[in-house]
Design a protein around this motif. Structure first.
Motif, PDB file in Angstrom:
ATOM      1  N   TYR A 126       0.836  -1.203   0.000  1.00  0.00           N
ATOM      2  CA  TYR A 126       0.000   0.000   0.000  1.00  0.00           C
ATOM      3  C   TYR A 126       0.875   1.259   0.000  1.00  0.00           C
ATOM      4  CZ  TYR A 126      -3.163   3.614   1.708  1.00  0.00           C
ATOM      5  OH  TYR A 126      -3.873   4.774   1.855  1.00  0.00           O
ATOM      6  N   LEU A 127       1.897   1.278   0.841  1.00  0.00           N
ATOM      7  CA  LEU A 127       2.786   2.438   0.900  1.00  0.00           C
ATOM      8  C   LEU A 127       3.601   2.582  -0.384  1.00  0.00           C
ATOM      9  CD1 LEU A 127       4.076   2.179   4.591  1.00  0.00           C
ATOM     10  CD2 LEU A 127       2.349   3.740   3.664  1.00  0.00           C
ATOM     11  N   ALA A 128       3.912   1.449  -1.023  1.00  0.00           N
ATOM     12  CA  ALA A 128       4.656   1.513  -2.280  1.00  0.00           C
ATOM     13  C   ALA A 128       3.846   2.206  -3.369  1.00  0.00           C
ATOM     14  CB  ALA A 128       5.035   0.103  -2.741  1.00  0.00           C
ATOM     15  N   VAL A 129       2.525   2.134  -3.268  1.00  0.00           N
ATOM     16  CA  VAL A 129       1.657   2.784  -4.244  1.00  0.00           C
ATOM     17  C   VAL A 129       1.411   4.242  -3.873  1.00  0.00           C
ATOM     18  CG1 VAL A 129      -0.674   2.801  -5.237  1.00  0.00           C
ATOM     19  CG2 VAL A 129       0.531   0.646  -4.919  1.00  0.00           C
ATOM     20  N   THR A 130       1.138   4.491  -2.600  1.00  0.00           N
ATOM     21  CA  THR A 130       0.779   5.847  -2.180  1.00  0.00           C
ATOM     22  C   THR A 130       1.991   6.737  -1.906  1.00  0.00           C
ATOM     23  OG1 THR A 130       0.609   5.093   0.127  1.00  0.00           O
ATOM     24  CG2 THR A 130      -1.402   5.065  -1.205  1.00  0.00           C
ATOM     25  N   LYS A 131       3.087   6.146  -1.402  1.00  0.00           N
ATOM     26  CA  LYS A 131       4.290   6.912  -1.098  1.00  0.00           C
ATOM     27  C   LYS A 131       5.525   6.165  -1.607  1.00  0.00           C
ATOM     28  CE  LYS A 131       2.234   8.901   3.086  1.00  0.00           C
ATOM     29  NZ  LYS A 131       2.380   9.074   4.559  1.00  0.00           N
ATOM     30  N   PRO A 132       5.679   6.103  -2.940  1.00  0.00           N
ATOM     31  CA  PRO A 132       6.764   5.285  -3.506  1.00  0.00           C
ATOM     32  C   PRO A 132       8.161   5.744  -3.113  1.00  0.00           C
ATOM     33  CG  PRO A 132       5.733   6.648  -5.193  1.00  0.00           C
ATOM     34  CD  PRO A 132       4.873   6.758  -3.972  1.00  0.00           C
ATOM     35  N   LEU A 133       8.376   7.046  -3.032  1.00  0.00           N
ATOM     36  CA  LEU A 133       9.716   7.537  -2.699  1.00  0.00           C
ATOM     37  C   LEU A 133      10.099   7.185  -1.275  1.00  0.00           C
ATOM     38  CD1 LEU A 133       9.736  11.039  -4.437  1.00  0.00           C
ATOM     39  CD2 LEU A 133      10.735   8.890  -5.233  1.00  0.00           C
ATOM     40  N   ASP A 134       9.162   7.289  -0.354  1.00  0.00           N
ATOM     41  CA  ASP A 134       9.439   6.916   1.037  1.00  0.00           C
ATOM     42  C   ASP A 134       9.736   5.427   1.153  1.00  0.00           C
ATOM     43  OD1 ASP A 134       9.027   9.509   1.748  1.00  0.00           O
ATOM     44  OD2 ASP A 134       6.965   9.197   2.452  1.00  0.00           O
ATOM     45  N   THR A 135       9.076   4.630   0.335  1.00  0.00           N
ATOM     46  CA  THR A 135       9.250   3.179   0.397  1.00  0.00           C
ATOM     47  C   THR A 135      10.640   2.765  -0.045  1.00  0.00           C
ATOM     48  OG1 THR A 135       6.893   2.829  -0.008  1.00  0.00           O
ATOM     49  CG2 THR A 135       8.364   0.973  -0.433  1.00  0.00           C
ATOM     50  N   VAL A 136      11.112   3.301  -1.177  1.00  0.00           N
ATOM     51  CA  VAL A 136      12.401   2.863  -1.709  1.00  0.00           C
ATOM     52  C   VAL A 136      13.568   3.404  -0.906  1.00  0.00           C
ATOM     53  CG1 VAL A 136      11.493   2.577  -4.028  1.00  0.00           C
ATOM     54  CG2 VAL A 136      12.443   4.790  -3.359  1.00  0.00           C
ATOM     55  N   ARG A 137      13.325   4.434  -0.075  1.00  0.00           N
ATOM     56  CA  ARG A 137      14.417   4.983   0.737  1.00  0.00           C
ATOM     57  C   ARG A 137      14.708   4.131   1.965  1.00  0.00           C
ATOM     58  NH1 ARG A 137      11.907  10.667   0.223  1.00  0.00           N
ATOM     59  NH2 ARG A 137      12.837  11.486  -1.682  1.00  0.00           N
ATOM     60  N   ARG A 138      13.800   3.222   2.294  1.00  0.00           N
ATOM     61  CA  ARG A 138      13.999   2.410   3.490  1.00  0.00           C
ATOM     62  C   ARG A 138      15.157   1.438   3.280  1.00  0.00           C
ATOM     63  NH1 ARG A 138       7.661   1.689   3.713  1.00  0.00           N
ATOM     64  NH2 ARG A 138       7.139   3.635   4.753  1.00  0.00           N
ATOM     65  N   SER A 139      15.994   1.354   4.261  1.00  0.00           N
ATOM     66  CA  SER A 139      17.205   0.546   4.148  1.00  0.00           C
ATOM     67  C   SER A 139      16.932  -0.913   4.471  1.00  0.00           C
ATOM     68  CB  SER A 139      18.281   1.087   5.101  1.00  0.00           C
ATOM     69  OG  SER A 139      17.827   0.975   6.441  1.00  0.00           O
ATOM     70  N   LYS A 140      17.922  -1.728   4.186  1.00  0.00           N
ATOM     71  CA  LYS A 140      17.835  -3.155   4.489  1.00  0.00           C
ATOM     72  C   LYS A 140      17.749  -3.378   5.998  1.00  0.00           C
ATOM     73  CE  LYS A 140      20.227  -7.522   3.587  1.00  0.00           C
ATOM     74  NZ  LYS A 140      21.403  -8.155   2.940  1.00  0.00           N
ATOM     75  N   SER A 141      18.456  -2.564   6.766  1.00  0.00           N
ATOM     76  CA  SER A 141      18.417  -2.708   8.219  1.00  0.00           C
ATOM     77  C   SER A 141      17.026  -2.397   8.764  1.00  0.00           C
ATOM     78  CB  SER A 141      19.452  -1.778   8.870  1.00  0.00           C
ATOM     79  OG  SER A 141      19.207  -0.429   8.506  1.00  0.00           O
ATOM     80  N   TYR A 142      16.338  -1.441   8.137  1.00  0.00           N
ATOM     81  CA  TYR A 142      14.970  -1.120   8.553  1.00  0.00           C
ATOM     82  C   TYR A 142      14.063  -2.332   8.343  1.00  0.00           C
ATOM     83  CZ  TYR A 142      10.203   0.634   8.060  1.00  0.00           C
ATOM     84  OH  TYR A 142       8.848   0.795   8.152  1.00  0.00           O
ATOM     85  N   ARG A 143      14.197  -2.991   7.210  1.00  0.00           N
ATOM     86  CA  ARG A 143      13.349  -4.141   6.907  1.00  0.00           C
ATOM     87  C   ARG A 143      13.633  -5.297   7.856  1.00  0.00           C
ATOM     88  NH1 ARG A 143      14.680  -2.920   0.667  1.00  0.00           N
ATOM     89  NH2 ARG A 143      12.921  -1.537   0.228  1.00  0.00           N
ATOM     90  N   LYS A 144      14.892  -5.497   8.180  1.00  0.00           N
ATOM     91  CA  LYS A 144      15.234  -6.557   9.129  1.00  0.00           C
ATOM     92  C   LYS A 144      14.704  -6.232  10.519  1.00  0.00           C
ATOM     93  CE  LYS A 144      19.323  -8.452   6.848  1.00  0.00           C
ATOM     94  NZ  LYS A 144      20.775  -8.738   6.972  1.00  0.00           N
ATOM     95  N   ALA A 145      14.812  -4.952  10.919  1.00  0.00           N
ATOM     96  CA  ALA A 145      14.288  -4.548  12.229  1.00  0.00           C
ATOM     97  C   ALA A 145      12.778  -4.756  12.287  1.00  0.00           C
ATOM     98  CB  ALA A 145      14.636  -3.085  12.492  1.00  0.00           C
ATOM     99  N   LEU A 146      12.085  -4.489  11.180  1.00  0.00           N
ATOM    100  CA  LEU A 146      10.642  -4.708  11.124  1.00  0.00           C
ATOM    101  C   LEU A 146      10.311  -6.191  11.268  1.00  0.00           C
ATOM    102  CD1 LEU A 146       7.967  -3.197  10.713  1.00  0.00           C
ATOM    103  CD2 LEU A 146       8.195  -3.629   8.262  1.00  0.00           C
ATOM    104  N   ALA A 147      11.119  -7.035  10.637  1.00  0.00           N
ATOM    105  CA  ALA A 147      10.907  -8.484  10.746  1.00  0.00           C
ATOM    106  C   ALA A 147      11.119  -8.963  12.181  1.00  0.00           C
ATOM    107  CB  ALA A 147      11.848  -9.218   9.795  1.00  0.00           C
ATOM    108  N   TRP A 148      12.173  -8.472  12.819  1.00  0.00           N
ATOM    109  CA  TRP A 148      12.405  -8.830  14.220  1.00  0.00           C
ATOM    110  C   TRP A 148      11.280  -8.322  15.118  1.00  0.00           C
ATOM    111  CZ3 TRP A 148      15.392 -12.445  15.970  1.00  0.00           C
ATOM    112  CH2 TRP A 148      16.552 -12.803  15.288  1.00  0.00           C
ATOM    113  N   GLY A 149      10.753  -7.144  14.784  1.00  0.00           N
ATOM    114  CA  GLY A 149       9.639  -6.601  15.558  1.00  0.00           C
ATOM    115  C   GLY A 149       8.402  -7.475  15.492  1.00  0.00           C
TER     116      GLY A 149
END
Length: 361
Positions: A126-149
């Motif tokens: 959903y965010l990739a559609v509505t806020k594409p620039l914010d989505t692609v700026r997220r780092s790999k560490s952010y995605r891993k932290a989200l998974a751990w969360g």
């Protein structure tokens, strides 16, 4: 919770008589065999999924990280099947108090990790559609932290089960002692806890995912009305296929787990006891258990289709990016070499995601 790994009573009750025993043996053998097949197929499929994902993790996209999370949750969930099957046949609990706490907690942990991961996947799309620039700026560490969360939140919701369940014993009709896993809390506390778990694993994620997909549907309908390009042909784009596959995984999850939760909540909220025979209760217990385990068996096939569509989407965006930048190939070598380096690694993902989101917007 009833006769699964989250059951209060780990062995079916018997009314007596050799005919009843033979009937229960047939039921136990049938469902034991079914669960064994589910275990073999499910473990093989999820191990294959993990191997494929580990080779594709270089993309570092949220999709691949989420698929790894889902496959790990499925494997942990399937790991409880041997203990359940052995309990079915032995009609007793031989894994001690620690086994009660670990196995029953694994059920809830993996269940919540799966649905929370699916909710994150829907939110990311959903965010990739509505806020594409914010989505692609997220780092790999952010995605891993989200998974751990996701796993941490699932563990927090599981801790009460670790505390409340313990191995207990009672006298069997034949004069022996039967061991089982049972809650040590009061009936009211247990009722509240199970209701909360139903809300966190079914109701709340369902409302969030439903809302996100309604918003996405409106966005795509508007983009198709206003875009001349999208009106050509009737084929769905790979991006649409990705969203449909994610929603399919969610629907399969609900179809497999909703009957289980209804069966758990029914005796808690139904004032009159259900007039069912022991054999009927046993069949329903085994059926809802097999249904929940079948979800982890079906998922690897859906993951394969999902990642195939997602790779197709990235490949098409990458190809579009090269067509878009082909005019730079006539420029000096320095600019051309810069274009090549920019299309690799994280630049590859950034340009691919940005182009497709720009088209959708």
């Amino acid at each position: 919770m009833s006769n699964k790994t989250t059951h209060l009573n780990t062995s079916p009750q018997r009314d007596g008589g050799s005919g009843t025993v033979d009937h229960e043996l047939v039921i136990t053998s049938t469902f034991g065999t079914l669960l064994s097949v589910v275990y073999i197929i499910g473990v093989s499929g999820n191990v294959y999924t993990l191997v494929v994902m580990c080779h594709s993790i270089r993309f570092a996209t949220s999709m691949y990280i989420s698929i790894i999370n889902l496959a790990l949750a499925d494997l942990l969930y399937l790991s409880t099947i041997p203990f359940v099957v052995s309990t079915y046949f032995l009609k007793d609990w031989y894994f001690g108090d620690v086994g009660c706490r670990i196995l029953l907690s694994l059920d809830l942990l993996t269940m919540h990790a799966s649905i929370f991961t699916l909710t994150v996947m829907c939110t990311e799309r959903y965010l990739a559609v509505t806020k594409p620039l914010d989505t692609v700026r997220r780092s790999k560490s952010y995605r891993k932290a989200l998974a751990w969360g996701v796993w941490l939140l699932s563990l927090v919701l599981t801790v009460p089960m670790m505390v409340m369940v313990a191995q207990t014993t009672e006298n069997a009709p034949d004069g022996g002692v039967k061991r089982m896993c049972a809650p040590t809390w009061s009936p009211l506390a247990y009722k509240v806890y199970v209701t909360v778990l139903f809300g966190t694993s079914i109701m709340a994620p369902g409302l969030i995912i439903g809302y996100l997909y309604v918003k996405l549907a409106r966005t795509y309908l508007e983009s198709q009305r206003n875009s001349v390009i999208s009106s050509r042909g009737g084929k769905r784009s790979p991006k649409h296929k990705v969203l449909i596959m994610i929603f399919t995984i969610v629907l399969v999850f609900w179809a497999c787990f909703l009957p289980f939760w209804i069966w758990q909540l029914l005796p808690l909220y139904h004032t009159k006891p259900l007039s069912l025979t022991s054999q009927t209760r046993t069949c329903i217990n085994y059926l809802v258990a097999s249904l929940t385990y079948s979800n982890s068996c079906i998922n690897p096939f859906l993951y394969t289709l999902l990642t195939k569509n997602y790779r197709e989407y990235l490949k098409n965006r990458h190809r579009s990016f090269y067509r878009y930048t082909s005019k730079f190939k006539q420029r000096p070598p320095s600019l051309y070499s810069w274009g090549k380096s920019a299309s690799s690694s994280n630049h590859f993902e950034f340009n691919s995601e940005t182009l497709v989101m720009g088209t959708l917007k």
